[in-house]
Write a protein that holds these residues in place. Structure first.
Motif, PDB file in Angstrom:
ATOM      1  N   LEU A  48      -0.291   0.907  -3.244  1.00 14.65           N
ATOM      2  CA  LEU A  48      -0.766   1.994  -3.588  1.00 14.65           C
ATOM      3  C   LEU A  48      -0.067   3.280  -4.555  1.00 14.65           C
ATOM      4  O   LEU A  48       1.329   3.307  -3.878  1.00 14.65           O
ATOM      5  CB  LEU A  48      -2.185   3.114  -3.262  1.00 14.65           C
ATOM      6  CG  LEU A  48      -3.300   1.812  -2.754  1.00 14.65           C
ATOM      7  CD1 LEU A  48      -4.351   2.664  -2.130  1.00 14.65           C
ATOM      8  CD2 LEU A  48      -4.026   0.926  -3.693  1.00 14.65           C
ATOM      9  N   ILE A  49       0.087   3.234  -5.151  1.00 15.17           N
ATOM     10  CA  ILE A  49       0.641   4.848  -6.211  1.00 15.17           C
ATOM     11  C   ILE A  49       0.587   5.503  -5.244  1.00 15.17           C
ATOM     12  O   ILE A  49      -0.812   6.165  -5.508  1.00 15.17           O
ATOM     13  CB  ILE A  49       0.934   4.546  -7.688  1.00 15.17           C
ATOM     14  CG1 ILE A  49       1.047   3.076  -7.755  1.00 15.17           C
ATOM     15  CG2 ILE A  49       1.872   5.800  -8.239  1.00 15.17           C
ATOM     16  CD1 ILE A  49       1.241   2.838  -9.666  1.00 15.17           C
ATOM     17  N   ASP A  50       1.239   6.134  -4.626  1.00 14.65           N
ATOM     18  CA  ASP A  50       0.640   7.826  -4.516  1.00 14.65           C
ATOM     19  C   ASP A  50      -0.050   7.917  -3.333  1.00 14.65           C
ATOM     20  O   ASP A  50      -0.224   8.492  -2.530  1.00 14.65           O
ATOM     21  CB  ASP A  50       1.244   8.713  -5.434  1.00 14.65           C
ATOM     22  CG  ASP A  50       1.800   9.517  -6.527  1.00 14.65           C
ATOM     23  OD1 ASP A  50       2.692   9.337  -6.010  1.00 14.65           O
ATOM     24  OD2 ASP A  50       1.167   9.814  -7.775  1.00 14.65           O
ATOM     25  N   GLY A  51      -0.174   6.765  -2.820  1.00 17.12           N
ATOM     26  CA  GLY A  51      -0.924   7.114  -1.766  1.00 17.12           C
ATOM     27  C   GLY A  51      -2.564   6.389  -1.928  1.00 17.12           C
ATOM     28  O   GLY A  51      -3.729   6.305  -0.909  1.00 17.12           O
ATOM     29  N   GLN A  52      -3.248   7.021  -3.133  1.00 18.94           N
ATOM     30  CA  GLN A  52      -4.528   6.730  -3.633  1.00 18.94           C
ATOM     31  C   GLN A  52      -4.626   5.913  -5.355  1.00 18.94           C
ATOM     32  O   GLN A  52      -5.837   5.579  -5.245  1.00 18.94           O
ATOM     33  CB  GLN A  52      -4.346   7.898  -3.695  1.00 18.94           C
ATOM     34  CG  GLN A  52      -3.708   8.598  -4.883  1.00 18.94           C
ATOM     35  CD  GLN A  52      -4.243   9.988  -4.994  1.00 18.94           C
ATOM     36  OE1 GLN A  52      -5.754  10.776  -4.848  1.00 18.94           O
ATOM     37  NE2 GLN A  52      -3.170  11.299  -5.323  1.00 18.94           N
TER      38      GLN A  52
ATOM     39  N   PHE B  54     -10.080  -7.977   0.550  1.00 18.93           N
ATOM     40  CA  PHE B  54      -8.912  -7.308   0.430  1.00 18.93           C
ATOM     41  C   PHE B  54      -8.051  -6.805   1.226  1.00 18.93           C
ATOM     42  O   PHE B  54      -8.405  -6.281   2.372  1.00 18.93           O
ATOM     43  CB  PHE B  54      -9.522  -6.245  -0.475  1.00 18.93           C
ATOM     44  CG  PHE B  54     -10.698  -6.489  -1.982  1.00 18.93           C
ATOM     45  CD1 PHE B  54     -10.212  -5.814  -2.848  1.00 18.93           C
ATOM     46  CD2 PHE B  54     -11.885  -6.585  -2.015  1.00 18.93           C
ATOM     47  CE1 PHE B  54     -10.642  -6.324  -3.965  1.00 18.93           C
ATOM     48  CE2 PHE B  54     -12.661  -6.598  -2.837  1.00 18.93           C
ATOM     49  CZ  PHE B  54     -12.136  -6.169  -3.719  1.00 18.93           C
ATOM     50  N   SER B  55      -6.723  -7.351   0.924  1.00 17.48           N
ATOM     51  CA  SER B  55      -6.212  -7.784   2.563  1.00 17.48           C
ATOM     52  C   SER B  55      -4.866  -6.022   2.154  1.00 17.48           C
ATOM     53  O   SER B  55      -4.872  -5.404   1.280  1.00 17.48           O
ATOM     54  CB  SER B  55      -5.066  -8.587   2.362  1.00 17.48           C
ATOM     55  OG  SER B  55      -4.523  -9.474   1.196  1.00 17.48           O
ATOM     56  N   GLY B  56      -4.386  -6.031   2.902  1.00 15.87           N
ATOM     57  CA  GLY B  56      -3.731  -4.754   3.041  1.00 15.87           C
ATOM     58  C   GLY B  56      -2.278  -4.399   2.340  1.00 15.87           C
ATOM     59  O   GLY B  56      -1.930  -6.263   1.842  1.00 15.87           O
ATOM     60  N   GLY B  57      -1.869  -3.722   2.413  1.00 18.07           N
ATOM     61  CA  GLY B  57      -0.396  -3.406   1.663  1.00 18.07           C
ATOM     62  C   GLY B  57       0.559  -4.335   2.135  1.00 18.07           C
ATOM     63  O   GLY B  57       0.443  -5.000   3.024  1.00 18.07           O
TER      64      GLY B  57
END
Length: 218
Positions: A179-183, A215-218
């Motif tokens: 995620l961009i900036d974690g959010q 929805f899988s993780g990064g």
């Protein structure tokens, strides 16, 4: 000549059957594109041998024109591959988070550009001939490997576009990303999520059981 044509024909038929089998087993593997290119190469070689055997002037002219077109296309993609890599790096930089993994195409493009200056640098620094040969070999392998790898990957990607999953799935897995900036969800991940939702809606509209969205993780 006849024996050679039959041998090449048999090899092309073998690679075609192998490609179909791989496609039925798993459509997402890079090996599918590799096997398809073996089939394509052997089929083209078989066609070339048949043209040579027939020795027809019209067919010869068509074959020569086709060969010239193929060579020009290969040269175009090779020469402008650096531009495509830089453009891809710009798109990823614009739409994704600025991580090292997302800068891969930029690093490859810069490495290819830098490799052209290695002969000049070795000449200016008076590097010994054996060391110069070592670096030249590495550069040659690098310049051949990268375009070949991307060609095989692109072939697999194009083949996969013909995959049309049926609307009877139990699960839909969306591959995640950072995620961009974690959010904030980046545009590329958002497009995957939206596509999964569209597939979900279409399956439900057809009266089939609703699949589970994962929805899988990064």
């Amino acid at each position: 000549m006849t024996t050679l044509i039959d041998l090449v024909y048999a090899s092309s038929l073998f690679f075609l059957i192998l490609f179909i089998g791989l496609q039925r087993f798993e459509k997402r593997r890079l090996i599918n594109g590799i096997v398809f290119n073996f089939f394509l190469f052997s089929a083209l070689m078989d066609a070339a041998l048949i043209v040579i055997r027939l020795n027809n002037e019209t067919l010869n002219n068509i074959a020569i024109a086709a060969a010239i077109v193929v060579v020009l296309i290969v040269m175009f993609f090779y020469l402008f591959g650096i531009v495509l890599l830089l453009w891809n790096a710009y798109i990823v930089w614009k739409k994704e988070s600025h991580t090292l993994s997302n800068m891969l195409t930029l690093l490859i493009a810069l490495a290819i550009i830098g490799s052209f200056f290695i002969p000049i640098i070795t000449r200016l620094l008076h590097i010994p001939a054996d060391v110069k040969l070592f670096f030249s070999t590495i550069v040659s392998v690098f310049l051949l490997y990268i375009p070949l790898f991307f060609y095989l990957y692109l072939t697999s990607l194009i083949i996969y576009q013909f995959n049309r999953p049926r609307y009877q799935q139990d699960y839909i897995i969306v591959l995640g990303s950072g995620l961009i900036d974690g959010q904030f969800v980046p545009p590329l991940l958002a497009s995957r999520i939206n596509r999964a939702i569209r597939f979900y809606d279409k399956q439900v509209k057809k009266g089939r059981p609703a699949p589970k969205l994962v929805f899988s993780g990064g």
